[in-house]
Enzyme design. Structure first.
Site, PDB file in Angstrom:
ATOM      1  N   ASP A  80      37.332  46.923  31.652  1.00 55.78           N
ATOM      2  CA  ASP A  80      36.859  47.694  32.753  1.00 55.78           C
ATOM      3  C   ASP A  80      36.054  47.014  33.789  1.00 55.78           C
ATOM      4  O   ASP A  80      34.730  46.671  33.374  1.00 55.78           O
ATOM      5  CB  ASP A  80      36.046  48.912  32.247  1.00 55.78           C
ATOM      6  CG  ASP A  80      35.826  49.706  33.477  1.00 55.78           C
ATOM      7  OD1 ASP A  80      36.478  49.942  34.444  1.00 55.78           O
ATOM      8  OD2 ASP A  80      34.660  50.701  33.559  1.00 55.78           O
TER       9      ASP A  80
ATOM     10  N   GLU B 211      41.806  47.187  34.101  1.00 53.63           N
ATOM     11  CA  GLU B 211      42.155  48.420  35.042  1.00 53.63           C
ATOM     12  C   GLU B 211      42.237  47.599  36.475  1.00 53.63           C
ATOM     13  O   GLU B 211      41.789  46.776  36.725  1.00 53.63           O
ATOM     14  CB  GLU B 211      40.853  49.366  35.246  1.00 53.63           C
ATOM     15  CG  GLU B 211      41.173  50.262  36.307  1.00 53.63           C
ATOM     16  CD  GLU B 211      39.824  51.123  36.162  1.00 53.63           C
ATOM     17  OE1 GLU B 211      39.838  52.627  36.069  1.00 53.63           O
ATOM     18  OE2 GLU B 211      38.637  50.784  36.602  1.00 53.63           O
TER      19      GLU B 211
ATOM     20  N   ASP C 261      31.049  52.762  30.361  1.00 55.19           N
ATOM     21  CA  ASP C 261      31.901  51.679  30.648  1.00 55.19           C
ATOM     22  C   ASP C 261      32.813  51.248  29.384  1.00 55.19           C
ATOM     23  O   ASP C 261      33.985  50.782  29.660  1.00 55.19           O
ATOM     24  CB  ASP C 261      31.195  50.452  31.449  1.00 55.19           C
ATOM     25  CG  ASP C 261      30.263  50.775  32.664  1.00 55.19           C
ATOM     26  OD1 ASP C 261      30.798  50.756  33.450  1.00 55.19           O
ATOM     27  OD2 ASP C 261      29.266  51.181  32.243  1.00 55.19           O
TER      28      ASP C 261
END
EC number: 3.1.21.10
Length: 157
Positions: free
Chosen positions: A7, A67, A139
């Site tokens: 992420d 991502e 996260d």
């Protein structure tokens, strides 16, 4: 198969490492790479570079899921894109195949709705990895959701 989910961010890069063993998903590690706000941006990017290299050298993932970044009107947009560039460069330098997923795709795959809440995602991560308590910080849970999206795509659901 060993996967690292990432992420991206400048202040915090979430990561999660999962291994498939006998069709079971095993959480090996998760956490964040944090960079100090008091440091210059180039030093923060270099810190991400170094720490991600160390993680990959230690865990030796064979694939990665990252991502995708969508542009928002934000003062941090450029910094996040730069951090993502560093992440992609590290993965390319290690010859690790990368799959990229939008936030909506991750939510849809993991929680069944492209508009799933953070709690829905967290619950799905805990269920998929058979965890008793949620991974911290958020996260890292997001990174695990990203990795699980790739595993689901590959038929490990």
């Amino acid at each position: 198969m060993r996967i690292i989910g990432i992420d991206p961010g400048l202040a915090r890069v979430g990561y999660g490492i999962i291994e498939i063993e006998n069709e079971r998903k095993i959480l090996l590690d998760c956490g964040v790479i944090e960079t100090g706000k008091d440091k210059k941006e180039e030093d923060r990017l270099y810190e991400i570079f170094q720490d991600l290299n160390e993680l990959i050298n230690h865990w030796k993932p064979t694939v990665a899921a990252v991502e995708k970044f969508f542009f928002y009107r934000s003062s941090t947009t450029i910094s996040v894109v730069q951090a993502r560039g560093v992440i992609m460069m590290v993965l390319a330098s290690k010859k690790i195949h990368v799959s990229e997923y939008s936030p909506a795709k991750i939510k849809l795959t993991i929680a069944g709705s492209g508009k799933a809440s953070k709690k829905d995602i967290l619950d799905a991560v805990m269920y998929n990895l058979d965890l008793d308590k949620p991974p911290k910080p958020d996260d890292s849970a997001d990174a695990l959701a990203i990795a699980l999206t790739k595993l689901n795509e590959d038929g490990f659901n």
